[in-house]
Write a protein that holds these residues in place. Structure first.
Motif, PDB file in Angstrom:
ATOM      1  N   GLY A 169      62.344  69.123  39.201  1.00  0.00           N
ATOM      2  CA  GLY A 169      63.845  68.882  38.775  1.00  0.00           C
ATOM      3  C   GLY A 169      64.027  67.889  37.902  1.00  0.00           C
ATOM      4  N   SER A 170      65.361  67.587  37.628  1.00  0.00           N
ATOM      5  CA  SER A 170      65.745  66.416  36.976  1.00  0.00           C
ATOM      6  C   SER A 170      67.000  65.952  37.230  1.00  0.00           C
ATOM      7  CB  SER A 170      65.644  66.604  35.478  1.00  0.00           C
ATOM      8  OG  SER A 170      66.849  67.656  35.284  1.00  0.00           O
ATOM      9  N   LYS A 171      67.427  64.864  37.039  1.00  0.00           N
ATOM     10  CA  LYS A 171      68.908  64.203  37.304  1.00  0.00           C
ATOM     11  C   LYS A 171      69.412  63.360  36.271  1.00  0.00           C
ATOM     12  CE  LYS A 171      67.438  60.353  40.037  1.00  0.00           C
ATOM     13  NZ  LYS A 171      67.518  59.503  41.341  1.00  0.00           N
ATOM     14  N   TRP A 172      70.520  63.276  36.244  1.00  0.00           N
ATOM     15  CA  TRP A 172      71.390  62.328  35.252  1.00  0.00           C
ATOM     16  C   TRP A 172      71.400  60.819  35.903  1.00  0.00           C
ATOM     17  CZ3 TRP A 172      71.694  62.969  30.196  1.00  0.00           C
ATOM     18  CH2 TRP A 172      71.638  64.440  29.775  1.00  0.00           C
ATOM     19  N   VAL A 173      71.335  59.778  35.210  1.00  0.00           N
ATOM     20  CA  VAL A 173      71.637  58.266  35.619  1.00  0.00           C
ATOM     21  C   VAL A 173      72.583  57.854  34.728  1.00  0.00           C
ATOM     22  CG1 VAL A 173      70.827  56.261  36.002  1.00  0.00           C
ATOM     23  CG2 VAL A 173      69.621  58.307  36.862  1.00  0.00           C
ATOM     24  N   TYR A 174      73.739  57.569  34.966  1.00  0.00           N
ATOM     25  CA  TYR A 174      74.820  56.843  34.177  1.00  0.00           C
ATOM     26  C   TYR A 174      74.906  55.453  34.238  1.00  0.00           C
ATOM     27  CZ  TYR A 174      75.871  61.912  34.634  1.00  0.00           C
ATOM     28  OH  TYR A 174      75.574  63.345  34.741  1.00  0.00           O
ATOM     29  N   PRO A 207      67.743  70.817  32.405  1.00  0.00           N
ATOM     30  CA  PRO A 207      68.563  69.851  33.102  1.00  0.00           C
ATOM     31  C   PRO A 207      70.135  70.583  32.848  1.00  0.00           C
ATOM     32  CG  PRO A 207      67.905  69.051  30.909  1.00  0.00           C
ATOM     33  CD  PRO A 207      67.064  70.686  31.357  1.00  0.00           C
ATOM     34  N   SER A 208      70.956  69.957  33.782  1.00  0.00           N
ATOM     35  CA  SER A 208      72.344  70.298  33.893  1.00  0.00           C
ATOM     36  C   SER A 208      72.991  69.999  32.490  1.00  0.00           C
ATOM     37  CB  SER A 208      72.941  69.671  34.843  1.00  0.00           C
ATOM     38  OG  SER A 208      72.450  69.816  36.012  1.00  0.00           O
ATOM     39  N   VAL A 218      61.707  77.511  31.367  1.00  0.00           N
ATOM     40  CA  VAL A 218      61.580  76.137  31.927  1.00  0.00           C
ATOM     41  C   VAL A 218      61.324  75.166  30.600  1.00  0.00           C
ATOM     42  CG1 VAL A 218      61.023  76.768  34.216  1.00  0.00           C
ATOM     43  CG2 VAL A 218      59.259  76.401  32.773  1.00  0.00           C
ATOM     44  N   CYS A 219      61.280  73.802  30.760  1.00  0.00           N
ATOM     45  CA  CYS A 219      60.847  73.136  29.749  1.00  0.00           C
ATOM     46  C   CYS A 219      59.694  72.472  29.956  1.00  0.00           C
ATOM     47  CB  CYS A 219      61.968  71.796  29.817  1.00  0.00           C
ATOM     48  SG  CYS A 219      63.722  72.188  29.703  1.00  0.00           S
TER      49      CYS A 219
END
Length: 471
Positions: A169-174, A207-208, A218-219
């Motif tokens: 998976g992946s996630k965003w970091v802001y 990713p979202s 998939v990537c």
């Protein structure tokens, strides 16, 4: 059946005689005269002294409103939570707490620019999830820019997931990037891979925010992405290869430092993860380096860096002998000043047990000596000449004698050979030892608990500033 008791007078007034007959109508007999019932015995209540006392009713807790509160519209342009200051002893009902933050933290010791910077930090918040960020156009634009950059860099290709493979998976970091005056420079969104895995072939779920390209796609990562175990090694290898092509030499004292000398021109690059510092004495060479880096890595110039570099190099070392109650090992502490500012410090338990306080102090001197030698090599790579020996301050006379006298065989034969690097550096003129009284030993703060007066005095000598002191 329920039993009832009635008063005798009421019973006599209301009760009518009732004649009872048998089944034979001819055989009737008169009933005896009616006699009133005796009065009931009085009931005496009994009290059980062993019964527990009644439980008091808990107080009713007032209901708290669930409505979201907002400051008045005419105060939207002000940071009221940081500005309210009531005199001591006054009611704190306006602030909503009996222990307001302004009683414990003060910005009065900070400059006006730093005060504005900290105030702006508390005025903005960063989203914790994609769902929150997707509601804000600024963060949506930041995520779109990140995805565009990753696609232009050909970080992945869309691929059907092969049989037996698992996609991570992946996630965003802001993160909000600020300028030195506290104003917002940009909104940064970074895509990070989950799993911290290390595989030659990595597949990642889309990713979202990425436009879908069909089911079960998939990537397939072609390049490293933040979060993967191999990303730091791959990035550093790529950067060092490119910077060496531009004529830079890698420092032997610090592998993240690269320097270039061409006649009187000097340029240095210091890398920390994906941030770098560029300095030198030739603006033309610096601008040329920026263009080279932007062509290869798409860098962003964040402006000038404020720094101070002095030439006086000195260090303080100390040890707390057998302070660990479990292992009886000593604690080493030292700090190094460059131009009056602390640039390196350490507090660490020693690896073995010392037989005396002099031995533990001598080991502390050895640790400080190694750090001073490394810093002198680093200054040489930065083309900073430091001809005078570095000063080493210690408050133990016995340790100073061991370092200066090579004939102290009986007291030093059990000490490892590597500790005698202090003696070698003294003889080569690289360092110079000096005695300092225990009351002036700055390194004491790294080895043992101190009294309040001495503790704060040493903090001032270190140049630290406690912003948690009310004005």
């Amino acid at each position: 059946p329920n039993q009832f008791h009635t008063q005798p007078n009421q019973f006599q007034d209301n009760l009518q005689p009732n004649l009872t007959t048998t089944s034979s109508p001819n055989n009737t007999m008169p009933l005896p005269p009616f006699m009133p019932l005796p009065p009931p015995e009085p009931i005496h209540p009994t009290i059980d002294t062993h019964m527990p006392s009644p439980i008091p009713t808990p107080p009713v807790v007032p209901r708290r409103s669930q409505r979201e509160s907002h400051p008045p519209p005419h105060l939207q342009d002000y940071h009221c939570s940081n500005a309210i200051m009531l005199p001591p002893g006054s009611s704190s009902s306006r602030r909503g707490t009996h222990h307001p933050l302004s009683d414990f933290v003060s910005y009065d010791h900070l400059s006006s620019s730093h005060r504005c910077f900290i105030t702006n930090l508390s005025a903005h918040s960063e989203p914790k999830s994609f769902a929150q960020a997707d509601l804000d156009p600024k963060w949506k634009e930041a995520m779109h820019a990140e995805l565009t950059a990753l696609e232009q860099n050909k970080t992945w290709t869309l691929w059907p997931l092969p049989q037996g493979k698992r996609a991570i998976g992946s996630k965003w970091v802001y993160k909000i990037k600020y300028r030195s005056d506290g104003t917002i420079e940009r909104y940064k969104a970074r895509l990070v891979a989950k799993g911290y895995t290390q595989m030659e072939e990595v597949y990642m779920l889309p990713p979202s925010g990425l436009r879908q390209q069909g089911a079960n796609m998939v990537c397939r990562l072609q390049k490293s992405l933040y979060g993967l175990k191999q990303v730091s090694r791959n990035w550093f290898s790529k950067f060092s290869t490119a910077i060496k092509r531009a004529g830079f030499q890698q420092s032997k004292a610090d592998y993240s430092l690269f320097t270039k000398v061409r006649g009187a021109s000097f340029t240095a690059v210091l890398l920390y993860v994906d941030d770098m510092i560029i300095t030198g004495n030739n603006n033309t060479a610096i601008e040329e380096l920026k263009r080279f880096l932007h062509k290869n890595f798409r860098i962003k110039d964040l402006g000038n860096l404020k720094y101070f570099l002095g030439l006086q190099l000195k260090g303080y070392c100390d040890a707390d002998w057998a302070s660990c109650p479990t292992t009886r090992r000593s604690v080493t502490g030292f700090c190094i000043f460059l131009g009056g500012a602390p640039i390196s410090w350490k507090s660490k338990k020693q690896s073995i047990v010392s037989r005396s306080s002099a031995e533990s102090e001598y080991r502390s001197m050895a640790s400080l000596t190694c750090e001073l030698v490394w810093l002198k090599y680093l200054l040489q790579d930065l083309q900073v000449t430091h001809l005078q020996p570095a000063l080493l301050y210690c408050d133990n006379q016995a340790a100073l004698h061991i370092a200066a006298n090579p004939v102290f065989h009986e007291r030093t034969k059990h000490i490892e050979i590597d500790c005698h690097t202090v003696r070698e550096r003294i003889q080569s003129g690289l360092i110079k030892t000096a005695h300092v009284s225990s009351s002036q030993q700055i390194a004491d703060i790294f080895t043992k608990p101190l009294g309040s007066a001495l503790f704060h005095a040493l903090l001032r000598k270190l140049g630290t500033l406690d912003i948690h002191v009310p004005a």
